[in-house]
Write a protein that holds these residues in place. Sequence first.
Motif, short mmCIF file in Angstrom:
data_model
loop_
_atom_site.label_atom_id
_atom_site.label_comp_id
_atom_site.label_asym_id
_atom_site.label_seq_id
_atom_site.Cartn_x
_atom_site.Cartn_y
_atom_site.Cartn_z
N PRO A 134 -43.23 -49.95 -24.67
CA PRO A 134 -42.63 -51.08 -23.96
C PRO A 134 -43.53 -52.32 -23.93
O PRO A 134 -43.02 -53.45 -23.94
CB PRO A 134 -42.39 -50.53 -22.55
CG PRO A 134 -42.18 -49.06 -22.78
CD PRO A 134 -43.16 -48.71 -23.87
N HIS A 135 -44.85 -52.13 -23.92
CA HIS A 135 -45.75 -53.30 -23.95
C HIS A 135 -45.65 -54.01 -25.30
O HIS A 135 -45.68 -55.24 -25.37
CB HIS A 135 -47.19 -52.88 -23.66
CG HIS A 135 -47.39 -52.26 -22.31
ND1 HIS A 135 -47.87 -50.98 -22.14
CD2 HIS A 135 -47.14 -52.74 -21.07
CE1 HIS A 135 -47.93 -50.70 -20.84
NE2 HIS A 135 -47.49 -51.75 -20.17
N ILE A 136 -45.54 -53.22 -26.37
CA ILE A 136 -45.36 -53.82 -27.71
C ILE A 136 -44.02 -54.55 -27.74
O ILE A 136 -43.92 -55.69 -28.25
CB ILE A 136 -45.41 -52.73 -28.80
CG1 ILE A 136 -46.73 -51.93 -28.70
CG2 ILE A 136 -45.24 -53.34 -30.18
CD1 ILE A 136 -46.79 -50.70 -29.61
N ALA A 137 -42.99 -53.91 -27.16
CA ALA A 137 -41.66 -54.54 -27.11
C ALA A 137 -41.72 -55.86 -26.36
O ALA A 137 -41.14 -56.87 -26.80
CB ALA A 137 -40.67 -53.59 -26.44
N ASP A 138 -42.44 -55.89 -25.24
CA ASP A 138 -42.54 -57.13 -24.45
C ASP A 138 -43.22 -58.23 -25.26
O ASP A 138 -42.83 -59.41 -25.18
CB ASP A 138 -43.31 -56.88 -23.15
CG ASP A 138 -42.53 -56.03 -22.16
OD1 ASP A 138 -41.30 -55.84 -22.37
OD2 ASP A 138 -43.14 -55.54 -21.18
N ALA A 139 -44.24 -57.87 -26.04
CA ALA A 139 -44.90 -58.85 -26.89
C ALA A 139 -43.94 -59.37 -27.96
O ALA A 139 -43.95 -60.56 -28.31
CB ALA A 139 -46.15 -58.24 -27.54
N MET A 140 -43.08 -58.49 -28.46
CA MET A 140 -42.08 -58.92 -29.47
C MET A 140 -41.06 -59.87 -28.86
O MET A 140 -40.60 -60.81 -29.51
CB MET A 140 -41.37 -57.69 -30.05
CG MET A 140 -42.30 -56.78 -30.85
SD MET A 140 -41.48 -55.23 -31.34
CE MET A 140 -40.39 -55.85 -32.62
N VAL A 141 -40.71 -59.62 -27.59
CA VAL A 141 -39.78 -60.53 -26.89
C VAL A 141 -40.43 -61.90 -26.74
O VAL A 141 -39.84 -62.94 -27.07
CB VAL A 141 -39.39 -59.97 -25.50
CG1 VAL A 141 -38.56 -60.99 -24.72
CG2 VAL A 141 -38.62 -58.65 -25.65
#
Length: 282
Positions: A134-141
């Motif tokens: 989810p932290h990687i996902a947040d960076a992608m957002v």
Amino acid sequence: MRIDLHTHSSISDGTDTPAELVLRAQQAGLDVVALTDHDTFAGLDEAVAEGQRLGLTVLRGMELSCSRHGNSVHLLAYGADPAAPALGAEMEKVRGGRMGRLAGVLQRLAELGVPVSEQQVLAEMGNSPSMGRPHIADAMVKAGHVRDRTEAFDRFLADGGPAHVQRYGIEIERGIDLVHEAGGVAVIAHPWGRGRESVLPPDLLRQLAAEHGLDGIEVDHHDHDLETRARLRQLAADLGLLATGSSDYHGTGKLDHDLGSNTTDPAVYHALVARLGVPARG
Ligand code: AMP
Ligand code: FE
Ligand code: FE
Ligand code: ZN
């Protein structure tokens, strides 16, 4: 009495601080909330202190990353001693594996045309010691590649997705034993969610109960449809397992997982609490 035994704060992949989460739990009308961050106890003191201030019971929990033949299995641990050396060493190894796979994921994302840097991911982790997808996902957002975590998982990060990289997980049998050695209670999280039924078939759950003293299974969870819940509830009754229910709240990080959206029966909760602090059960 309203009881929610599975939630995540910003100490892992949720978005509320532990204190914020406990306040929201009270506002949601809960009497008991367990904080169960992934592979860390770091948020528990803050959560318990806020619970004492507000007059709400906070149960100390943790969600341990386990595996079965290479497939991920999540084990909820309640009341485990944070100072237990063997459990602590394994949790550290899991957290190391979480960080260790980051470079591989970032390389794949770059190849797929949606690059994010390690610094961007570290910024999303804040003070979490437990890096998660989810932290990687947040960076992608933030980088504008995807709208939200769901799109990041659906297109890139989900198990078997183009940017998924395996990480270390503790064999489930050993995970249960380590939780018991630490005086904790072991409950398998969402055992049949997201197509997991083939990973944890009834015979394996029977064996984990008989040979490792597995305490319970999470039955009422967002990832289980009504028919799955009915079959799991029957299995829990047959095997003498506690059947819990919980929201798996992640703040704004997961939709449809509001605090108290699934709850645990008070009689089950009391049976669970009665088992806490009994070291080295087999
Ligand atoms: P990891 O801990 O790195 O294995 O990542 C797994 C975490 O990702 C789970 O604990 C969930 O909180 C989260 N997750 C899995 N699938 C999704 C999804 N489709 N949308 C948002 N979060 C998800
Ligand atoms: Fe999570
Ligand atoms: Fe989980
Ligand atoms: Zn969880």
